[in-house]
Design an enzyme around this catalytic site. Structure first.
Site, PDB file in Angstrom:
ATOM      1  N   SER A 191       0.542  -1.326  -0.134  1.00 38.66           N
ATOM      2  CA  SER A 191      -0.286  -0.441  -0.094  1.00 38.66           C
ATOM      3  C   SER A 191       0.978   0.983   0.035  1.00 38.66           C
ATOM      4  CB  SER A 191      -0.987  -0.253   1.154  1.00 38.66           C
ATOM      5  OG  SER A 191      -0.077   0.127   2.819  1.00 38.66           O
ATOM      6  N   GLU A 192       2.212   1.018  -0.192  1.00 38.60           N
ATOM      7  CA  GLU A 192       3.372   2.052   0.148  1.00 38.60           C
ATOM      8  C   GLU A 192       2.912   3.687  -0.660  1.00 38.60           C
ATOM      9  OE1 GLU A 192       4.800  -0.590   2.278  1.00 38.60           O
ATOM     10  OE2 GLU A 192       3.688  -0.562   0.179  1.00 38.60           O
TER      11      GLU A 192
END
Length: 266
Positions: free
Chosen positions: A135-136
């Protein structure tokens, strides 16, 4: 004194390392990272430990970085941020390079750094309701420190897709791309698979398992040239001459159990 973010239990030859921050979905902070690093370094040195299970309490396996921790990191200098990131990288390396096989028991979601933690383990089984996500990029970040482990687990092409899209994967997709090896219907099935793997691993030579882990890490993606042939020939020659190698062959020929299974054979 605050409660430890990581709990270590031992049952026979199996050590279980449990993330113990369910109130924040077992998210990383500096103390958790340090405790995990210490746990895997120390367990790797304990002769009586034959395999390690990495587990977690609560509904999530690991949500990545603790939001309060990330807010704190925003105030760090460049040098402090680099040092902090290096601590995470070293912890993941301690998991990956632990000479004991490491099994991820994934009972819930594994996002961001949690995805990398699963990837750093040797074997992984997830309950079918678990979700996974790199999800970065949605936070303006990149999955840099976990990427060596992600690439080893799922390959470059899958990593390219899921790093850039930050899609949420279900457990079946995580199995299809190689992040987890099996999917379990429920917690009972999850535990049953972990127990079977632990039993199977204890049938193998501890020396051979440690050597096999090094072999897998160091031989992958090397060109099939003379240097690789010489390296692999040296490794099997060393294994044949090792204490466990000699014992394993002798036990096979004598039709008995080797002494890492049956201490009476010593």
């Amino acid at each position: 004194m605050s409660e430890s973010p990581v709990i270590i239990d031992r049952e026979g030859a199996v050590a279980t390392v449990t993330l113990h921050r369910p109130e924040v979905r077992n998210a990383f902070d500096a103390a958790t990272i340090a405790a995990l690093h210490t746990a895997f370094v120390e367990l790797g040195q304990e002769a009586e430990v034959r395999c390690v299970v990495l587990a977690a309490q609560g509904p999530a396996f690991c949500a990545g970085a603790d939001l309060r921790y990330m807010q704190q990191l925003a105030t760090y200098t460049d040098a402090q941020n680099r040092d902090d990131a290096l601590q995470l990288a070293r912890m993941l390396r301690a998991v990956a390079e632990c000479p004991k096989p490491v099994i991820a028991r994934v009972q819930g979601d594994a996002f961001a750094g949690g995805f990398g933690l699963v990837a750093a383990c040797d074997l992984a089984v997830a309950v079918q309701t678990a979700r996974f996500c790199l999800s970065e990029v949605k936070l303006g970040l990149v999955p840099a420190t976990i990427m060596p482990h992600v690439l080893r687990a799922i390959g470059a092409r899958a990593a390219q897709r899921y790093t850039l899209t930050a899609e949420v994967l279900d457990a079946a997709t995580a199995q299809a791309i190689g992040l987890v090896h099996e999917v379990a219907e429920d917690a009972a099935a999850l535990d049953a698979r972990v127990q079977r793997w632990c039993a199977e691993l204890q049938n193998a030579s501890p020396q051979a398992l440690a050597a096999a882990k090094r072999l897998l890490a160091e031989v992958a993606h090397r060109p099939l040239g003379d240097a690789l042939l010489a390296d692999t020939a040296e490794r099997i020659a060393v294994a044949r001459a090792s204490t466990d190698g000699r014992e394993g062959i002798a036990a096979f020929l004598a039709k008995r159990k080797p002494n890492w299974i049956d201490p009476e054979a010593r």
